[in-house]
Design a protein around this motif. Structure first.
Motif, PDB file in Angstrom:
ATOM      1  N   VAL A  76     -25.461 -40.841 -24.094  1.00  0.00           N
ATOM      2  CA  VAL A  76     -24.887 -40.103 -22.974  1.00  0.00           C
ATOM      3  C   VAL A  76     -24.293 -38.813 -23.526  1.00  0.00           C
ATOM      4  O   VAL A  76     -23.319 -38.861 -24.277  1.00  0.00           O
ATOM      5  CB  VAL A  76     -23.792 -40.951 -22.280  1.00  0.00           C
ATOM      6  CG1 VAL A  76     -23.143 -40.161 -21.151  1.00  0.00           C
ATOM      7  CG2 VAL A  76     -24.376 -42.258 -21.756  1.00  0.00           C
ATOM      8  N   HIS A  88     -20.735 -38.026 -25.062  1.00  0.00           N
ATOM      9  CA  HIS A  88     -20.058 -39.282 -25.400  1.00  0.00           C
ATOM     10  C   HIS A  88     -20.644 -39.932 -26.650  1.00  0.00           C
ATOM     11  O   HIS A  88     -19.930 -40.252 -27.573  1.00  0.00           O
ATOM     12  CB  HIS A  88     -20.098 -40.241 -24.213  1.00  0.00           C
ATOM     13  CG  HIS A  88     -19.297 -39.742 -23.054  1.00  0.00           C
ATOM     14  ND1 HIS A  88     -17.941 -39.914 -22.940  1.00  0.00           N
ATOM     15  CD2 HIS A  88     -19.678 -39.021 -21.969  1.00  0.00           C
ATOM     16  CE1 HIS A  88     -17.498 -39.336 -21.826  1.00  0.00           C
ATOM     17  NE2 HIS A  88     -18.533 -38.792 -21.223  1.00  0.00           N
ATOM     18  N   TYR A  89     -21.941 -40.134 -26.650  1.00  0.00           N
ATOM     19  CA  TYR A  89     -22.578 -40.688 -27.844  1.00  0.00           C
ATOM     20  C   TYR A  89     -24.055 -40.339 -27.849  1.00  0.00           C
ATOM     21  O   TYR A  89     -24.622 -40.007 -26.798  1.00  0.00           O
ATOM     22  CB  TYR A  89     -22.359 -42.201 -27.957  1.00  0.00           C
ATOM     23  CG  TYR A  89     -23.101 -43.058 -26.960  1.00  0.00           C
ATOM     24  CD1 TYR A  89     -24.294 -43.694 -27.290  1.00  0.00           C
ATOM     25  CD2 TYR A  89     -22.603 -43.253 -25.679  1.00  0.00           C
ATOM     26  CE1 TYR A  89     -24.965 -44.490 -26.375  1.00  0.00           C
ATOM     27  CE2 TYR A  89     -23.266 -44.052 -24.753  1.00  0.00           C
ATOM     28  CZ  TYR A  89     -24.444 -44.669 -25.110  1.00  0.00           C
ATOM     29  OH  TYR A  89     -25.127 -45.459 -24.205  1.00  0.00           O
ATOM     30  N   VAL A  92     -26.193 -38.910 -16.386  1.00  0.00           N
ATOM     31  CA  VAL A  92     -25.477 -39.991 -15.708  1.00  0.00           C
ATOM     32  C   VAL A  92     -24.250 -39.422 -15.017  1.00  0.00           C
ATOM     33  O   VAL A  92     -23.804 -38.313 -15.301  1.00  0.00           O
ATOM     34  CB  VAL A  92     -25.028 -41.132 -16.663  1.00  0.00           C
ATOM     35  CG1 VAL A  92     -26.190 -41.887 -17.223  1.00  0.00           C
ATOM     36  CG2 VAL A  92     -24.151 -40.599 -17.776  1.00  0.00           C
ATOM     37  N   GLY A  93     -23.681 -40.245 -14.139  1.00  0.00           N
ATOM     38  CA  GLY A  93     -22.441 -39.881 -13.468  1.00  0.00           C
ATOM     39  C   GLY A  93     -22.618 -38.645 -12.603  1.00  0.00           C
ATOM     40  O   GLY A  93     -23.617 -38.488 -11.886  1.00  0.00           O
ATOM     41  N   ALA A  94     -21.628 -37.758 -12.700  1.00  0.00           N
ATOM     42  CA  ALA A  94     -21.632 -36.577 -11.835  1.00  0.00           C
ATOM     43  C   ALA A  94     -22.887 -35.735 -12.031  1.00  0.00           C
ATOM     44  O   ALA A  94     -23.438 -35.174 -11.076  1.00  0.00           O
ATOM     45  CB  ALA A  94     -20.381 -35.747 -12.126  1.00  0.00           C
ATOM     46  N   PHE A  96     -21.063 -46.147 -13.099  1.00  0.00           N
ATOM     47  CA  PHE A  96     -21.088 -45.272 -14.277  1.00  0.00           C
ATOM     48  C   PHE A  96     -22.302 -44.340 -14.185  1.00  0.00           C
ATOM     49  O   PHE A  96     -22.228 -43.158 -14.493  1.00  0.00           O
ATOM     50  CB  PHE A  96     -21.175 -46.120 -15.554  1.00  0.00           C
ATOM     51  CG  PHE A  96     -21.242 -45.309 -16.820  1.00  0.00           C
ATOM     52  CD1 PHE A  96     -20.098 -44.756 -17.379  1.00  0.00           C
ATOM     53  CD2 PHE A  96     -22.458 -45.082 -17.451  1.00  0.00           C
ATOM     54  CE1 PHE A  96     -20.162 -43.994 -18.538  1.00  0.00           C
ATOM     55  CE2 PHE A  96     -22.533 -44.326 -18.603  1.00  0.00           C
ATOM     56  CZ  PHE A  96     -21.384 -43.773 -19.158  1.00  0.00           C
ATOM     57  N   VAL A 143     -14.433 -40.935 -12.302  1.00  0.00           N
ATOM     58  CA  VAL A 143     -15.567 -40.091 -11.900  1.00  0.00           C
ATOM     59  C   VAL A 143     -16.098 -40.663 -10.587  1.00  0.00           C
ATOM     60  O   VAL A 143     -16.740 -41.713 -10.568  1.00  0.00           O
ATOM     61  CB  VAL A 143     -16.688 -40.080 -12.961  1.00  0.00           C
ATOM     62  CG1 VAL A 143     -17.879 -39.249 -12.480  1.00  0.00           C
ATOM     63  CG2 VAL A 143     -16.178 -39.541 -14.285  1.00  0.00           C
ATOM     64  N   PHE A 148     -14.441 -43.715 -17.526  1.00  0.00           N
ATOM     65  CA  PHE A 148     -15.841 -43.335 -17.751  1.00  0.00           C
ATOM     66  C   PHE A 148     -16.134 -43.252 -19.252  1.00  0.00           C
ATOM     67  O   PHE A 148     -17.131 -43.811 -19.740  1.00  0.00           O
ATOM     68  CB  PHE A 148     -16.105 -41.980 -17.070  1.00  0.00           C
ATOM     69  CG  PHE A 148     -17.543 -41.573 -17.053  1.00  0.00           C
ATOM     70  CD1 PHE A 148     -18.406 -42.024 -16.067  1.00  0.00           C
ATOM     71  CD2 PHE A 148     -18.053 -40.711 -18.022  1.00  0.00           C
ATOM     72  CE1 PHE A 148     -19.747 -41.636 -16.049  1.00  0.00           C
ATOM     73  CE2 PHE A 148     -19.388 -40.325 -18.010  1.00  0.00           C
ATOM     74  CZ  PHE A 148     -20.223 -40.787 -17.025  1.00  0.00           C
ATOM     75  N   ALA A 149     -15.242 -42.603 -19.996  1.00  0.00           N
ATOM     76  CA  ALA A 149     -15.474 -42.433 -21.445  1.00  0.00           C
ATOM     77  C   ALA A 149     -15.450 -43.786 -22.155  1.00  0.00           C
ATOM     78  O   ALA A 149     -16.240 -44.028 -23.080  1.00  0.00           O
ATOM     79  CB  ALA A 149     -14.427 -41.506 -22.036  1.00  0.00           C
ATOM     80  N   ALA A 185     -18.674 -45.541 -21.648  1.00  0.00           N
ATOM     81  CA  ALA A 185     -19.709 -44.995 -22.542  1.00  0.00           C
ATOM     82  C   ALA A 185     -19.595 -45.672 -23.909  1.00  0.00           C
ATOM     83  O   ALA A 185     -20.615 -46.002 -24.534  1.00  0.00           O
ATOM     84  CB  ALA A 185     -19.561 -43.480 -22.662  1.00  0.00           C
TER      85      ALA A 185
END
Ligand SMILES: Cc1cc2nc3c(=O)[nH]c(=O)nc-3n(C[C@H](O)[C@H](O)[C@H](O)COP(=O)(O)OP(=O)(O)OC[C@H]3O[C@@H](n4cnc5c(N)ncnc54)[C@H](O)[C@@H]3O)c2cc1C
Lengths: 591, 245
Positions: A383, A386-387, A405-407, B24, B38, B143-144, B147
């Motif tokens: 992601v 993040h990673y 992903v997400g927003a 997520f 989020v 969210f973080a 992840a």
């Protein structure tokens, strides 16, 4: 006793069936999945109905939809898009028919000759395959694709790459071009209206630009089966095989048994050699086993099921190359967001491409939204932000490679599926022995022990990795040139959609299963005629037309060697699969 | 403890875990999205019932029992004692409820095993997630932090694999790491597909739309409903309708 039994009615099997049926041989074609004789009644435009990998009508599973798909162990983040049923994965396919790159063949001697997988070339020359490619191009038939808006946008970017337009069938250098597609191009009202009433055959012919290639093509509504736009083998070679007596002077219609899962190939010793003699299959609707014998057996179950059937049958594997050397074009996707319409979900899946021989190819890929959601989230790079799983390459795209992903995913779709443009990366990837199909330790299913498909994602050869990076850069450049406001590189995990060479033919007996005629090295009268027989990844061009041309050549070899016949490709003019005699015979026989 | 009640409560825990993972990927206006920090004003994975899609995707792929489900549950069960599982008769520590389940002949769904694993990893990332709103520790993460969990699933640590392997019959031990990575990937694609596919609006029996799919509205796809073709023919590039040989 039959003349020939063919296992698998996907891209390759029906070609052998139709060609040998045209010679008057008694051919039995077995297919594990369903036969949709009235596709308009059982298919639909709806994604989940068709593509749900567990319950969709195109899943790799039995005709009965409440039953589970056939399990394969995937020991890594990866995905297999394969379809069971008459037509096989050509039911899904986009019909793109680029010829293979000549550098993937023996005898190639141009300055870039070292840019290819030189250790695993075709055991014969490109020129030798050309008559068979021409045959396919005539029979399917293959036509230059029309443009939709997405192609106009693609070309506006391709024109800025500093490469020429390709105007020939053969690919000889870096170039861009409209696809050569196995799709009947729009005629009549097709492509000009959204009014369903005006899109019925014969008011519309060929592709109506509905955008649902992935869900199977039933357009135009009301057309005879062999005049449906997309030339999956279910619309081309299978109808030909079933009506061979109607269009070939010495033809004999084949016997097709769908819902028949081959579970064993039988052998015996003859003249001191092991020889293939017959096949046992399981009728998936009743669980009953049946067996027939034949003079020649042809496997065409695809890159995963051929090794499975081979190993489950206890067939010889002295050099341990059965299932090895699987190539998958090490696919990737680069996606642009635009502030103008691309109409990416409309029209045939892909009608424009770029070729970079020695590296692979780029092609435009249009998808409906569910599959686009898959395409944006299927990654090996974690992601972004993040990673990265040790990947997350940076380049001409925005930020590190990785999934949305997400927003970000929500925003991309809010911008609109018809304001995206996805460029698929078909890498010219090397044959590597560690990428292979073996038998899984997971429980057997009703058809026997199940296969395991290992693709060593992070250990691809240096050339494969470099090719993929090169192409990703070109794709990003193309999208920017076309005006993308944002460019994402997804870094797809292994997606087995163009899968080749797991039962490869080769020059050397040390690293191949088949000889140069596609006959098994250690088992006479057994041939392979699908993507698994390819010696390599054909340079990164979409593989199917090459497989089908090779299958035509293999049919000829079978006829010459075991039925004392003469070759016919090049000396007899081909019958086109849209021939009215085929339409009429299909109607007369209620097929 | 009644086994029926435990099975039902673990089903809820499983769903809650996948609620957390679905948003997520595709957040919406729901409480799970808000909790992770989020959210989105438009419908997301919860409105698309993505948790059901995920569970179906995980459980339907292989005829149960999945040979890794029990080993995963067994190997991680004891480490989940801090999490409470609400039963009609009152909350019990999750490890105790699991012990009862594992002692029975009940088939362990793979989705439950994966949910336990995800929550085990959630507590590694944030020990405080053992308690709080929702049922599942994973659903309580930012969210973080989520992840961080997915990273550990996609690329599982050797200790985690060894821990599960200790409970796994020999021939399947080499399959563990690959299966975790595979499921890790599925936790991204399944919610994305569910959110943007037509599955909730389509009736398979009649092959008709029950309503205009929300997913199509979100993506701007087929605004006037299904069509048999589009009026998007833009001619041929440079008028070329064939190539030379
Ligand atoms: C979305 C999508 C788009 C694509 N687009 C293109 C494109 O534009 N151009 C291109 O060149 N390629 C494309 N491809 C790839 C193309 O579909 C494959 O290259 C081709 O179908 C492979 O042919 P095959 O005969 O090897 O296998 P398949 O087509 O998979 O056929 C194998 C058949 O054998 C059957 N079978 C397997 N085992 C058994 C058994 N034991 N008994 C009986 N039957 C069995 C299967 O059910 C199946 O029907 C695409 C693929 C996908 C998924």
């Amino acid at each position: 006793m039959r003349d020939v039994i063919i296992v698998g009615a996907g891209a390759g099997g029906p070609v052998v069936a139709a060609e040998l049926a045209s010679r008057g041989l008694d051919v039995l074609l077995l297919e594990a999945g369903a036969h949709a004789t009235r596709p308009g009644d059982v298919w639909s435009h709806f994604e989940d109905d068709a593509n749900n990998p567990l319950t969709g009508y195109f899943r790799f599973g039995p005709a009965e939809r409440s039953e589970r798909a056939w399990f394969r162990e995937l020991p890594q983040n990866s995905f297999v898009w394969q379809s069971a049923g008459v037509g096989g994965t050509t039911l899904h396919y986009y019909g793109n028919c680029p010829r293979p790159y000549p550098g993937a063949f023996a005898g190639y001697d141009r300055p870039d000759k070292n840019a290819y997988d030189t250790a695993h070339l075709f055991p014969f020359t490109y020129r030798e395959l050309v008559p068979y490619l021409e045959r396919l191009e005539a029979v399917l038939p293959v036509q230059t694709a029309a443009m939709g808006t997405k192609e106009v946008v693609f070309f506006s970017g391709a024109e800025k790459l500093g490469i020429p337009l390709q105007k020939t069938k053969d690919t000889v250098g870096f170039a861009y071009r409209p696809q050569e597609n196995a799709i009947l191009q729009p005629g009549g009202n097709a492509g000009l209206t959204t009014d369903s009433a005006k899109l019925r055959y014969p008011h519309a012919t060929g592709c109506t630009m509905c955008g649902h290639c992935f869900q199977g093509c039933v357009q135009p509504i009301g057309a005879p089966r062999n005049l449906l736009a997309k030339r999956s083998t279910a619309n081309s070679y299978v109808p030909m095989a079933l009506t061979a007596d109607a269009w070939s002077a010495h033809g004999r219609a084949i016997t097709l048994i769908p819902d028949a899962y081959a579970v064993r190939v039988h052998t015996e010793r003859s003249g001191g050699e092991p020889v293939a003699t017959g096949v046992t299959w399981r009728l998936t609707r009743t669980g009953e086993y049946q067996r027939e014998d034949a003079r020649v057996i042809v496997l065409a179950g695809g890159c995963t099921e051929n090794p499975r059937l081979w190993l489950n049958s206890g067939l010889p594997n002295p050099n341990d190359w059965v299932g090895r050397g699987c190539t998958d074009h090490d696919f990737d996707a680069v996606v642009g967001l635009f502030d103008r319409d691309t109409e990416a979900s409309k029209g045939p899946g892909s009608s424009a491409r770029c070729d970079f021989p020695g590296h692979g190819g780029l092609e435009l890929v249009g998808l409906p939204p569910g599959l686009q959601g898959f395409a944006l989230t299927f990654s090996d790079s974690g992601v972004p932000g993040h990673y990265t799983n040790g990947r997350g390459a940076r380049g001409a795209w925005d930020g590190p490679a990785g999934r949305l992903v997400g927003a970000e995913l929500k925003e991309a779709f809010r911008n609109g599926i018809n304001r995206m443009l996805m460029v698929g990366i078909n890498t010219d990837d090397d044959v590597e022995p560690g990428n292979r199909v073996t038998m899984s330790a997971f429980p057997a299913d009703e058809n026997g022990p199940v296969p395991r498909i290992r693709i060593r994602r992070r250990e691809r050869s240096r050339r494969t990795r470099a090719n993929r990076e090169f192409l990703a850069g070109k794709a990003a450049e193309l999208l920017r040139g076309a005006g993308a406001t944002k460019v994402y590189r997804i870094d797809w995990a292994p997606i087995l959609l163009h899968v080749q060479s797991s039962m490869r033919m080769g020059r050397s007996a040390d690293d191949s299963v088949l000889d140069e005629n596609a006959e098994a090295r250690w088992l006479k009268r057994l041939f392979i005629a699908d993507n698994s027989a390819l010696p390599n990844s054909v340079g990164g061009a979409n593989p199917t037309i090459t497989t089908q041309a090779l299958a035509t050549r293999t049919a000829e070899k079978i006829f010459e060697k075991y039925f004392q016949g003469d070759p016919w490709i090049g000396s007899e003019s081909p019958v086109v699969s849209t021939d009215p005699r085929i339409s009429q015979a299909l109607m007369d026989r209620d097929l | 403890m009644d086994i029926r009640e435990i099975v039902a409560a673990l089903g809820e825990l499983t769903r809650d875990t996948f609620n957390g993972s679905a948003v997520f990927v595709a957040p919406g206006p729901d409480a799970y999205s808000v909790a992770q920090g989020v959210a989105d004003w438009q419908p997301g994975a919860m409105e698309a019932q993505a948790p059901d899609y995920i569970m179906l995707g995980i459980d339907f792929s292989l005829r149960p029992p999945h040979p890794l489900a029990r080993p995963i549950a067994t190997s991680l069960g004891l480490a989940l004692g801090e999490v409470e599982l609400p039963l009609p008769s009152g909350a019990v520590p999750l490890d105790r409820a699991l012990a009862v389940l594992l002692d029975s002949d009940e088939v362990i769904p793979l989705s439950l095993a994966i949910a336990l694993l995800v929550n085990f990893l959630a507590m590694q990332v944030s020990p405080a997630s053992a308690r709080g709103s929702f049922l599942a520790p994973f659903a309580r993460l930012t969210f973080a932090e989520k992840a961080g969990v997915l990273e550990r699933l996609e690329d599982p640590a050797p200790e985690l694999v060894a821990r599960i392997a200790a409970q796994t019959p020999e021939p399947l031990r080499p399959a563990i790491a690959g299966q975790l990575a595979y499921v890790g990937g599925m936790l991204f694609v399944l919610p994305a597909i569910a959110t943007y596919i037509d599955w909730l609006a389509f009736d398979r029996q009649t092959k008709t739309m029950l309503k205009h799919p929300t997913s199509w509205l979100l993506a701007g796809f087929q605004p006037d409903g299904p069509v048999e073709g589009w009026d998007d023919h833009q001619g041929y590039y440079q008028d070329r309708q064939s190539v030379s040989y």
